[in-house]
Write an enzyme that holds these catalytic residues in place. Structure first.
Site, PDB file in Angstrom:
ATOM      1  N   TYR A  45       0.825  -1.202   0.000  1.00 34.59           N
ATOM      2  CA  TYR A  45       0.000   0.000   0.000  1.00 34.59           C
ATOM      3  C   TYR A  45       0.858   1.250   0.000  1.00 34.59           C
ATOM      4  O   TYR A  45       2.067   1.192   0.215  1.00 34.59           O
ATOM      5  CB  TYR A  45      -0.957   0.007   1.205  1.00 34.59           C
ATOM      6  CG  TYR A  45      -0.329   0.357   2.536  1.00 34.59           C
ATOM      7  CD1 TYR A  45       0.523  -0.527   3.192  1.00 34.59           C
ATOM      8  CD2 TYR A  45      -0.580   1.586   3.143  1.00 34.59           C
ATOM      9  CE1 TYR A  45       1.089  -0.197   4.414  1.00 34.59           C
ATOM     10  CE2 TYR A  45      -0.026   1.914   4.371  1.00 34.59           C
ATOM     11  CZ  TYR A  45       0.806   1.025   5.002  1.00 34.59           C
ATOM     12  OH  TYR A  45       1.374   1.357   6.216  1.00 34.59           O
ATOM     13  N   LYS A  65       6.511  -1.638   1.969  1.00 35.85           N
ATOM     14  CA  LYS A  65       5.291  -1.121   2.611  1.00 35.85           C
ATOM     15  C   LYS A  65       4.161  -2.114   2.382  1.00 35.85           C
ATOM     16  O   LYS A  65       3.327  -1.944   1.482  1.00 35.85           O
ATOM     17  CB  LYS A  65       4.957   0.275   2.053  1.00 35.85           C
ATOM     18  CG  LYS A  65       4.036   1.078   2.959  1.00 35.85           C
ATOM     19  CD  LYS A  65       4.103   2.542   2.601  1.00 35.85           C
ATOM     20  CE  LYS A  65       3.074   3.388   3.338  1.00 35.85           C
ATOM     21  NZ  LYS A  65       3.191   3.389   4.786  1.00 35.85           N
ATOM     22  N   GLU A 102      11.951   2.412  14.220  1.00 33.79           N
ATOM     23  CA  GLU A 102      10.942   3.401  13.805  1.00 33.79           C
ATOM     24  C   GLU A 102       9.685   3.206  14.641  1.00 33.79           C
ATOM     25  O   GLU A 102       9.581   2.257  15.417  1.00 33.79           O
ATOM     26  CB  GLU A 102      10.615   3.232  12.317  1.00 33.79           C
ATOM     27  CG  GLU A 102      10.009   1.879  11.995  1.00 33.79           C
ATOM     28  CD  GLU A 102       9.619   1.705  10.526  1.00 33.79           C
ATOM     29  OE1 GLU A 102       9.468   2.705   9.814  1.00 33.79           O
ATOM     30  OE2 GLU A 102       9.450   0.541  10.113  1.00 33.79           O
ATOM     31  N   LEU A 137      10.993   1.596   7.283  1.00 35.03           N
ATOM     32  CA  LEU A 137      10.397   2.025   6.021  1.00 35.03           C
ATOM     33  C   LEU A 137      11.126   3.296   5.565  1.00 35.03           C
ATOM     34  O   LEU A 137      11.306   4.218   6.364  1.00 35.03           O
ATOM     35  CB  LEU A 137       8.911   2.330   6.216  1.00 35.03           C
ATOM     36  CG  LEU A 137       8.192   2.677   4.914  1.00 35.03           C
ATOM     37  CD1 LEU A 137       7.918   1.406   4.106  1.00 35.03           C
ATOM     38  CD2 LEU A 137       6.905   3.409   5.177  1.00 35.03           C
TER      39      LEU A 137
HETATM   40  N1  PDD Z   1       2.586   5.083   7.401  1.00 38.64           N
HETATM   41  N2  PDD Z   1       7.200   3.837   9.076  1.00 38.64           N
HETATM   42  C1  PDD Z   1       6.049   3.131   9.018  1.00 38.64           C
HETATM   43  C2  PDD Z   1       6.017   1.762   9.588  1.00 38.64           C
HETATM   44  C3  PDD Z   1       4.918   3.705   8.414  1.00 38.64           C
HETATM   45  O1  PDD Z   1       3.782   2.983   8.333  1.00 38.64           O
HETATM   46  C4  PDD Z   1       4.987   5.034   7.901  1.00 38.64           C
HETATM   47  C5  PDD Z   1       3.809   5.703   7.260  1.00 38.64           C
HETATM   48  C6  PDD Z   1       6.201   5.719   7.992  1.00 38.64           C
HETATM   49  C7  PDD Z   1       6.373   7.113   7.442  1.00 38.64           C
HETATM   50  O2  PDD Z   1       6.413   7.066   6.022  1.00 38.64           O
HETATM   51  P1  PDD Z   1       5.942   8.292   5.132  1.00 38.64           P
HETATM   52  O3  PDD Z   1       6.684   9.511   5.583  1.00 38.64           O
HETATM   53  O4  PDD Z   1       6.312   7.909   3.758  1.00 38.64           O
HETATM   54  O5  PDD Z   1       4.478   8.428   5.343  1.00 38.64           O
HETATM   55  C8  PDD Z   1       7.288   5.085   8.575  1.00 38.64           C
HETATM   56  C9  PDD Z   1       1.395   5.548   6.733  1.00 38.64           C
HETATM   57  C10 PDD Z   1       1.159   7.005   6.807  1.00 38.64           C
HETATM   58  C11 PDD Z   1       0.216   4.691   7.183  1.00 38.64           C
HETATM   59  O6  PDD Z   1       0.447   3.493   7.359  1.00 38.64           O
HETATM   60  O7  PDD Z   1      -0.891   5.181   7.326  1.00 38.64           O
END
Ligand code: PDD
Length: 276
Positions: A33, A147, A180, A204
């Site tokens: 996703y 992801k 993270e 991620l």
């Molecule tokens: N999640 N790490 C994890 C495990 C995440 O699920 C996310 C973002 C991030 C930050 O990534 P980015 O800056 O590209 O949004 C780091 C999204 C927002 C979600 O699962 O809703």
């Protein structure tokens, strides 16, 4: 305007969008996703999100659908139909619908759904006061750079944080390496320098993280991406977490210990201002 979905080539209302219970996303969490938000009505850093999506697809050996090249146009059409001032676009692709078996019959048709909903509002009071976090054991698999929709450890640990009155849980390995949050990357500040865990199997590659790294020099900040250990984070002057939906959220307490003076700090504010 109702929330809308784009499911395998057609726009419908979100409520009308249905997928089979034989979808491998439902049965095996076999899918990937992306979450993209708009800024001033336009998808922010969409190219970077789509590059990461391609990387996640390649990592799961998932073919991209034939209409993949049209996605920027489909996203633009979805935004126009939804008509929200700011939109959160959720894109999910699974290995498709087939009777349950672990190995994958070929050829397959990936199933894609996009949803268009209002961008969640970040509570200004939460930003102003900062939030508390807990650290949790790293119980995820070693491919966190993809992801995928297999988010059960993230879900359970986020809830553990919520049950303790905290905002986020931060995964820390047995040897103390900080990875993270459950849905966000981590930064901390020491003597004016920003530190963030280096990319690896348990992280991620956040689009927001990379944006901050890219923009930092322009606002006079140095960022060091390195192996970060828990004692360094706990001794930091400031900590914040970053994601597409929240931008930068100050973390002022971890495992009940205040970070710095226990208030959002000036460097976090400077970084947050990049998004305003
Ligand atoms: N999640 N790490 C994890 C495990 C995440 O699920 C996310 C973002 C991030 C930050 O990534 P980015 O800056 O590209 O949004 C780091 C999204 C927002 C979600 O699962 O809703």
């Amino acid at each position: 305007m109702p929330d809308i979905a784009w499911l395998n080539g057609e726009f419908t209302s979100l409520a009308a969008a249905k997928v089979s219970i034989n979808d491998r996303g439902y049965v095996f969490a076999d899918g990937i996703y992306e979450v993209i938000c708009t800024r001033e009505g336009r998808p922010f850093l969409m190219e970077a999100h789509l590059r990461r999506f391609e990387n996640s697809a390649a990592g799961l050996n998932l073919p991209l659908p034939d209409n993949y090249r049209d996605w920027p146009d489909i996203i633009a059409a979805g935004l126009e139909k939804a008509g929200y001032p700011e939109t959160m676009i959720y894109i999910q692709m699974t290995r498709g619908v087939m009777p349950r078996r672990h190995d994958v019959p070929h050829p397959l048709t990936p199933q894609v759904v996009m949803t268009f909903r209002p961008k969640p509002r970040v509570d200004p009071a939460a930003l102003a006061s900062g939030q508390a976090a807990i650290t949790v054991e790293e119980i995820r698999w070693s491919h966190c750079f993809l992801k995928t929709i297999a988010l059960l450890p993230n879900v359970l640990m986020k809830q553990q944080a919520r049950d303790q009155g905290c905002y986020e849980a931060i995964f820390v390995a047995d040897d103390g390496e900080v990875h993270e949050g459950t849905a966000a990357n981590v930064f901390f500040v020491r003597d004016g320098i920003l530190y963030t865990p280096e990319l690896g199997n348990y992280l991620l590659p956040g689009i927001t993280r990379q944006y901050i790294i890219d923009q930092a020099p322009a606002i006079g900040l140095q960022v060091v991406s390195k192996r970060c250990l828990l004692p360094e984070m706990l001794a930091a002057d400031e900590v914040f977490v970053t994601s597409t939906t929240v931008d930068a959220m100050p973390i002022v307490k971890i495992d009940n210990q205040p970070i710095g003076d226990g208030k959002p700090g000036p460097v976090t504010r400077k970084v947050a201002a990049l998004f305003q």
